[in-house]
Design a protein around this motif. Structure first.
Motif, mmCIF file in Angstrom:
data_model
loop_
_atom_site.group_PDB
_atom_site.id
_atom_site.type_symbol
_atom_site.label_atom_id
_atom_site.label_comp_id
_atom_site.label_asym_id
_atom_site.label_seq_id
_atom_site.Cartn_x
_atom_site.Cartn_y
_atom_site.Cartn_z
ATOM 1 N N SER A 1 -3.168 17.133 -4.239
ATOM 2 C CA SER A 1 -2.645 15.179 -4.294
ATOM 3 C C SER A 1 -2.062 14.358 -2.658
ATOM 4 O O SER A 1 -2.895 13.683 -2.457
ATOM 5 C CB SER A 1 -2.195 14.960 -5.623
ATOM 6 O OG SER A 1 -1.844 13.810 -5.467
ATOM 7 N N TRP A 2 -0.500 15.726 -2.356
ATOM 8 C CA TRP A 2 -0.044 15.150 -1.248
ATOM 9 C C TRP A 2 -1.033 14.835 -0.189
ATOM 10 O O TRP A 2 -1.433 13.758 0.898
ATOM 11 C CB TRP A 2 0.745 15.460 -1.499
ATOM 12 C CG TRP A 2 1.309 15.268 0.528
ATOM 13 C CD1 TRP A 2 1.519 16.247 1.153
ATOM 14 C CD2 TRP A 2 1.977 14.169 0.292
ATOM 15 N NE1 TRP A 2 2.356 15.536 2.309
ATOM 16 C CE2 TRP A 2 2.741 14.166 2.114
ATOM 17 C CE3 TRP A 2 2.207 12.678 -0.099
ATOM 18 C CZ2 TRP A 2 2.763 13.300 2.351
ATOM 19 C CZ3 TRP A 2 2.786 11.536 0.692
ATOM 20 C CH2 TRP A 2 3.305 11.757 2.084
ATOM 21 N N TYR B 1 0.618 -1.282 -0.133
ATOM 22 C CA TYR B 1 0.249 -0.313 0.047
ATOM 23 C C TYR B 1 0.767 0.918 0.298
ATOM 24 O O TYR B 1 0.773 1.984 -0.794
ATOM 25 C CB TYR B 1 -1.060 0.049 1.456
ATOM 26 C CG TYR B 1 -1.653 0.917 0.935
ATOM 27 C CD1 TYR B 1 -2.776 1.430 0.318
ATOM 28 C CD2 TYR B 1 -1.584 2.118 2.387
ATOM 29 C CE1 TYR B 1 -3.795 2.576 0.884
ATOM 30 C CE2 TYR B 1 -2.380 3.373 2.119
ATOM 31 C CZ TYR B 1 -3.548 3.860 1.652
ATOM 32 O OH TYR B 1 -4.608 4.440 1.348
ATOM 33 N N VAL B 2 1.907 0.874 0.382
ATOM 34 C CA VAL B 2 2.592 2.523 1.260
ATOM 35 C C VAL B 2 3.464 2.385 0.127
ATOM 36 O O VAL B 2 4.005 3.427 -0.557
ATOM 37 C CB VAL B 2 4.087 2.097 2.395
ATOM 38 C CG1 VAL B 2 4.393 3.374 2.612
ATOM 39 C CG2 VAL B 2 3.075 2.160 3.363
ATOM 40 N N PHE C 1 2.381 9.143 -6.322
ATOM 41 C CA PHE C 1 2.675 10.220 -5.592
ATOM 42 C C PHE C 1 3.804 11.017 -6.513
ATOM 43 O O PHE C 1 4.640 11.833 -7.170
ATOM 44 C CB PHE C 1 2.724 10.806 -4.503
ATOM 45 C CG PHE C 1 3.308 12.464 -4.296
ATOM 46 C CD1 PHE C 1 2.206 13.124 -4.332
ATOM 47 C CD2 PHE C 1 4.730 12.179 -3.512
ATOM 48 C CE1 PHE C 1 2.644 14.030 -4.253
ATOM 49 C CE2 PHE C 1 4.928 13.504 -3.367
ATOM 50 C CZ PHE C 1 3.834 14.637 -3.522
ATOM 51 N N THR D 1 11.015 9.704 -2.518
ATOM 52 C CA THR D 1 9.318 8.572 -2.256
ATOM 53 C C THR D 1 10.129 7.263 -3.102
ATOM 54 O O THR D 1 9.396 6.288 -3.381
ATOM 55 C CB THR D 1 8.247 9.628 -4.052
ATOM 56 O OG1 THR D 1 9.247 9.211 -5.143
ATOM 57 C CG2 THR D 1 7.646 10.010 -3.705
ATOM 58 N N ARG E 1 -3.088 12.098 0.241
ATOM 59 C CA ARG E 1 -2.785 10.745 0.551
ATOM 60 C C ARG E 1 -2.539 10.641 1.649
ATOM 61 O O ARG E 1 -2.663 9.330 2.283
ATOM 62 C CB ARG E 1 -1.393 10.095 -0.603
ATOM 63 C CG ARG E 1 -2.011 10.277 -2.134
ATOM 64 C CD ARG E 1 -0.629 10.099 -2.671
ATOM 65 N NE ARG E 1 -0.608 10.308 -3.773
ATOM 66 C CZ ARG E 1 -1.396 9.596 -5.216
ATOM 67 N NH1 ARG E 1 -1.656 8.362 -4.528
ATOM 68 N NH2 ARG E 1 -1.719 9.564 -6.414
ATOM 69 N N LYS E 2 -2.056 11.500 1.509
ATOM 70 C CA LYS E 2 -1.650 11.218 3.476
ATOM 71 C C LYS E 2 -2.600 11.337 4.737
ATOM 72 O O LYS E 2 -1.797 11.303 5.452
ATOM 73 C CB LYS E 2 -0.205 13.400 4.299
ATOM 74 C CG LYS E 2 -1.229 14.510 4.330
ATOM 75 C CD LYS E 2 -0.230 15.270 4.893
ATOM 76 C CE LYS E 2 -1.564 16.222 5.076
ATOM 77 N NZ LYS E 2 -1.024 16.975 5.666
ATOM 78 N N ASP F 1 2.627 1.894 -3.496
ATOM 79 C CA ASP F 1 1.837 2.444 -4.688
ATOM 80 C C ASP F 1 1.809 3.409 -4.047
ATOM 81 O O ASP F 1 1.315 4.281 -5.420
ATOM 82 C CB ASP F 1 0.265 1.230 -4.188
ATOM 83 C CG ASP F 1 1.055 0.129 -4.979
ATOM 84 O OD1 ASP F 1 1.389 -0.115 -5.607
ATOM 85 O OD2 ASP F 1 -0.526 -1.056 -4.823
ATOM 86 N N GLN F 2 1.178 3.851 -2.778
ATOM 87 C CA GLN F 2 1.252 5.324 -2.865
ATOM 88 C C GLN F 2 2.147 6.465 -3.151
ATOM 89 O O GLN F 2 1.530 7.519 -3.756
ATOM 90 C CB GLN F 2 0.119 5.379 -1.194
ATOM 91 C CG GLN F 2 -0.714 5.040 -0.702
ATOM 92 C CD GLN F 2 -1.680 5.977 -2.118
ATOM 93 O OE1 GLN F 2 -2.125 6.976 -2.055
ATOM 94 N NE2 GLN F 2 -3.083 4.796 -2.398
ATOM 95 N N LYS G 1 -4.450 9.050 4.230
ATOM 96 C CA LYS G 1 -5.004 7.877 4.868
ATOM 97 C C LYS G 1 -3.138 6.857 4.635
ATOM 98 O O LYS G 1 -3.041 5.772 5.627
ATOM 99 C CB LYS G 1 -4.790 6.713 3.145
ATOM 100 C CG LYS G 1 -6.984 7.708 2.876
ATOM 101 C CD LYS G 1 -6.689 6.781 1.972
ATOM 102 C CE LYS G 1 -7.814 7.346 0.944
ATOM 103 N NZ LYS G 1 -7.749 8.655 0.260
ATOM 104 N N LEU G 2 -1.687 7.893 4.722
ATOM 105 C CA LEU G 2 -0.948 7.309 4.927
ATOM 106 C C LEU G 2 -0.266 7.264 6.269
ATOM 107 O O LEU G 2 0.641 6.260 7.050
ATOM 108 C CB LEU G 2 0.158 8.112 4.812
ATOM 109 C CG LEU G 2 0.546 7.521 2.742
ATOM 110 C CD1 LEU G 2 1.217 8.471 2.138
ATOM 111 C CD2 LEU G 2 0.674 5.973 2.476
#
Length: 125
Positions: free
Chosen positions: A60-61, A25-26, A33, A110, A64-65, A28-29, A67-68
């Protein structure tokens, strides 16, 4: 005895499954990005990027963050936040050379950050 060994085996499998899910998951994110950052890097290198482009990547970040936060420590997210905020400002002010340096750092992050969450011996011991 058999029940205990079965319970231990199930617990180990659950932990391994959670670790693998976290890593994928991490990864892919950060891969997705990283592609957005690379596109912004190319535009900044051509000096065609504007503040709206940078704000779109920052937005976008931000998505994403949210969920991260569940999977990675706040320090790693905060570091990306800092660089992203600086990049937005630098691009808006058309200071492309400095923005490119920040973008290179974020692109590097990244690529290397997801490996720190990979279920590997060096991350466990």
């Amino acid at each position: 005895m058999i029940k205990s060994l079965t319970a231990i085996g199930i617990a180990v499998l659950l932990l391994l499954g959670a670790g693998l899910f976290e890593w994928y998951y991490v990864t892919d994110q950060f891969d997705a990005f990283g592609e957005e950052l690379h596109t912004l890097y190319l535009k900044a290198d051509d000096e065609t990027a504007n503040g709206e482009d940078a704000k779109a990547v920052q937005s976008s970040w931000e998505n994403r963050k949210e969920k991260l936060h569940v999977w990675i420590p706040h320090n790693d997210i905060s570091r990306m936040d800092d660089y992203m905020a600086e990049t937005v400002r630098l691009i808006a002010e058309k200071e492309y050379d400095l923005a490119l340096a920040k973008l290179e750092i974020m692109i590097h992050l990244t690529k290397c950050l997801p490996d720190t969450y990979k279920p590997a011996a060096e991350n466990i011991f």
